[in-house]
Write a protein that holds these residues in place. Structure first.
Motif, PDB file in Angstrom:
ATOM      1  N   HIS A  95      -1.246   1.833  14.264  1.00 22.48           N
ATOM      2  CA  HIS A  95      -0.253   2.415  13.370  1.00 22.48           C
ATOM      3  C   HIS A  95       0.095   1.443  12.242  1.00 22.48           C
ATOM      4  O   HIS A  95       0.116   1.827  11.062  1.00 22.48           O
ATOM      5  N   VAL A  96       0.347   0.185  12.594  1.00 23.31           N
ATOM      6  CA  VAL A  96       0.662  -0.824  11.583  1.00 23.31           C
ATOM      7  C   VAL A  96      -0.518  -0.999  10.628  1.00 23.31           C
ATOM      8  O   VAL A  96      -0.345  -1.054   9.402  1.00 23.31           O
ATOM      9  N   ALA A  97      -1.731  -1.059  11.192  1.00 28.63           N
ATOM     10  CA  ALA A  97      -2.925  -1.227  10.361  1.00 28.63           C
ATOM     11  C   ALA A  97      -3.068  -0.072   9.375  1.00 28.63           C
ATOM     12  O   ALA A  97      -3.399  -0.277   8.198  1.00 28.63           O
ATOM     13  N   SER A  98      -2.808   1.145   9.845  1.00 28.62           N
ATOM     14  CA  SER A  98      -2.929   2.328   8.984  1.00 28.62           C
ATOM     15  C   SER A  98      -1.898   2.294   7.854  1.00 28.62           C
ATOM     16  O   SER A  98      -2.213   2.588   6.695  1.00 28.62           O
ATOM     17  N   VAL A  99      -0.656   1.922   8.188  1.00 28.11           N
ATOM     18  CA  VAL A  99       0.399   1.849   7.164  1.00 28.11           C
ATOM     19  C   VAL A  99       0.041   0.813   6.104  1.00 28.11           C
ATOM     20  O   VAL A  99       0.149   1.060   4.893  1.00 28.11           O
ATOM     21  N   LEU A 100      -0.396  -0.379   6.548  1.00 37.11           N
ATOM     22  CA  LEU A 100      -0.757  -1.441   5.608  1.00 37.11           C
ATOM     23  C   LEU A 100      -1.950  -1.027   4.746  1.00 37.11           C
ATOM     24  O   LEU A 100      -1.953  -1.236   3.519  1.00 37.11           O
ATOM     25  N   ALA A 101      -2.975  -0.447   5.391  1.00 40.31           N
ATOM     26  CA  ALA A 101      -4.179  -0.057   4.656  1.00 40.31           C
ATOM     27  C   ALA A 101      -3.868   1.015   3.615  1.00 40.31           C
ATOM     28  O   ALA A 101      -4.329   0.940   2.464  1.00 40.31           O
ATOM     29  N   ASN A 102      -3.082   2.007   3.997  1.00 43.98           N
ATOM     30  CA  ASN A 102      -2.736   3.078   3.057  1.00 43.98           C
ATOM     31  C   ASN A 102      -1.927   2.536   1.880  1.00 43.98           C
ATOM     32  O   ASN A 102      -2.119   2.952   0.731  1.00 43.98           O
ATOM     33  N   ASN A 103      -1.021   1.615   2.181  1.00 40.11           N
ATOM     34  CA  ASN A 103      -0.217   1.011   1.112  1.00 40.11           C
ATOM     35  C   ASN A 103      -1.106   0.253   0.134  1.00 40.11           C
ATOM     36  O   ASN A 103      -0.955   0.384  -1.092  1.00 40.11           O
ATOM     37  N   LEU A 104      -2.043  -0.531   0.660  1.00 42.37           N
ATOM     38  CA  LEU A 104      -2.903  -1.339  -0.209  1.00 42.37           C
ATOM     39  C   LEU A 104      -3.882  -0.472  -0.994  1.00 42.37           C
ATOM     40  O   LEU A 104      -4.165  -0.758  -2.167  1.00 42.37           O
ATOM     41  N   ARG A 105      -4.408   0.583  -0.350  1.00 42.37           N
ATOM     42  CA  ARG A 105      -5.293   1.493  -1.090  1.00 42.37           C
ATOM     43  C   ARG A 105      -4.538   2.174  -2.228  1.00 42.37           C
ATOM     44  O   ARG A 105      -5.097   2.410  -3.298  1.00 42.37           O
ATOM     45  N   ALA A 106      -3.261   2.473  -1.990  1.00 35.83           N
ATOM     46  CA  ALA A 106      -2.438   3.091  -3.036  1.00 35.83           C
ATOM     47  C   ALA A 106      -2.237   2.129  -4.213  1.00 35.83           C
ATOM     48  O   ALA A 106      -1.994   2.570  -5.344  1.00 35.83           O
ATOM     49  N   GLN A 107      -2.363   0.817  -3.949  1.00 32.68           N
ATOM     50  CA  GLN A 107      -2.241  -0.180  -5.016  1.00 32.68           C
ATOM     51  C   GLN A 107      -3.572  -0.404  -5.736  1.00 32.68           C
ATOM     52  O   GLN A 107      -3.651  -1.189  -6.680  1.00 32.68           O
ATOM     53  N   GLY A 108      -4.623   0.288  -5.273  1.00 34.74           N
ATOM     54  CA  GLY A 108      -5.926   0.185  -5.917  1.00 34.74           C
ATOM     55  C   GLY A 108      -6.893  -0.778  -5.271  1.00 34.74           C
ATOM     56  O   GLY A 108      -8.002  -0.990  -5.764  1.00 34.74           O
ATOM     57  N   TYR A 109      -6.506  -1.381  -4.127  1.00 38.59           N
ATOM     58  CA  TYR A 109      -7.393  -2.324  -3.449  1.00 38.59           C
ATOM     59  C   TYR A 109      -8.409  -1.581  -2.578  1.00 38.59           C
ATOM     60  O   TYR A 109      -8.163  -0.477  -2.104  1.00 38.59           O
TER      61      TYR A 109
END
Length: 270
Positions: free
Chosen positions: A151-165
């Motif tokens: 769950h934590v990994a998914s939240v972090l990954a989605n946040n970073l993808r939203a930043q364009g990474y």
């Protein structure tokens, strides 16, 4: 393969290209599956759809020289089959089974990503393929997250993808080291507490490898910040963030690290 007539080689490469694009699509679908789970736990019907997805990969990898695809897909197929047989129509997974399900699907996704990257890097005919989630895709920084809480990994990954990474997730230190042996990210984010090798040991191994020494590492922990911050800095980390993570603050920290690293690389090359 080298002994094949040229027209056979060309036909085989066309089929292989289609197969790689299929793996690329599988990566996207699994991302969507994991994203949807943030709102509702998967039901028996969801598992049947996931099983159909991975079942289609069973056996096909060996044909194109990727036995790791076949192995991962068969393992996932057997796991999903065992769950489905125990569930009633409409029944949802409990939290523990959901975590195991996520881990299995992420493993399939990671293997697909690895094959896509390997193919693009090693096969000239595929060098210009727009493979999903490729490191450095569209010039964006590539970040590896090492976190065993899905769950934590998914939240972090989605946040970073939203930043364009561009983002890759590994569930443990061993998988992360295997990944680093093949791909060089611009930043590694590591949770201190991992199953098996812990985060601080992973940090030591990254910094002791001359090929990875200059890759910046951001550490995370729920433990006392002052104590862990000092420990991480001494081991070579660029920064430390407290969990639960403040996403906005983390985004600022990541931008600072990447900007500083870019300046450092530019200085060392002149």
């Amino acid at each position: 393969m080298d002994d094949m007539p040229i027209e056979y080689q060309q036909a085989f490469n066309r089929l292989k290209r289609t197969y790689i694009q299929r793996l690329d699509n599988t990566i996207r679908i699994i991302d969507n599956i994991l994203d949807l789970e943030q709102y509702n736990p998967p039901t028996r019907e969801d598992l049947l759809r996931a099983q159909a997805l991975v079942h289609g990969l069973c056996g096909s990898g060996t044909t194109f020289g990727f036995p790791e695809i076949t192995e991962a897909a068969r393992d996932a197929d057997h796991f999903l089959d065992s769950l489905i047989k125990r569930m009633q129509p409409g029944e949802a997974l409990n939290q523990e089974m959901d975590r195991q399900y996520d881990a299995v699907m992420i493993k399939v996704q990671d293997v697909c990503r690895g094959v896509c990257r390997q193919t693009r890097l090693e096969t000239p005919e595929f060098a210009n393929m727009n493979i999903y989630d490729m490191p450095g895709k569209d010039g964006q920084p590539h970040i590896l997250i090492v976190e065993d809480d899905t769950h934590v990994a998914s939240v972090l990954a989605n946040n970073l993808r939203a930043q364009g990474y561009t983002v890759q997730v590994s569930a443990n230190a061993e998988d992360a080291l295997h990944y680093l042996a093949r791909v060089r990210p611009d930043l590694v984010i590591v949770d201190m507490v991992l199953k098996g090798m812990d985060g601080i040991e992973l940090l030591y191994q990254i910094k002791q490898n001359s090929e990875h020494l200059d890759i910046p590492v951001l550490m995370m922990s729920t433990r006392n910040r002052n104590e862990e911050d000092l420990r991480c800095m001494r081991a070579g980390a660029e920064a430390f963030v407290q969990k639960p993570v403040d996403l906005e603050a983390m985004n600022v920290t990541i931008k600072d690290i990447l900007a500083s690293h870019a300046v450092s690389l530019a200085s060392s090359s002149t």
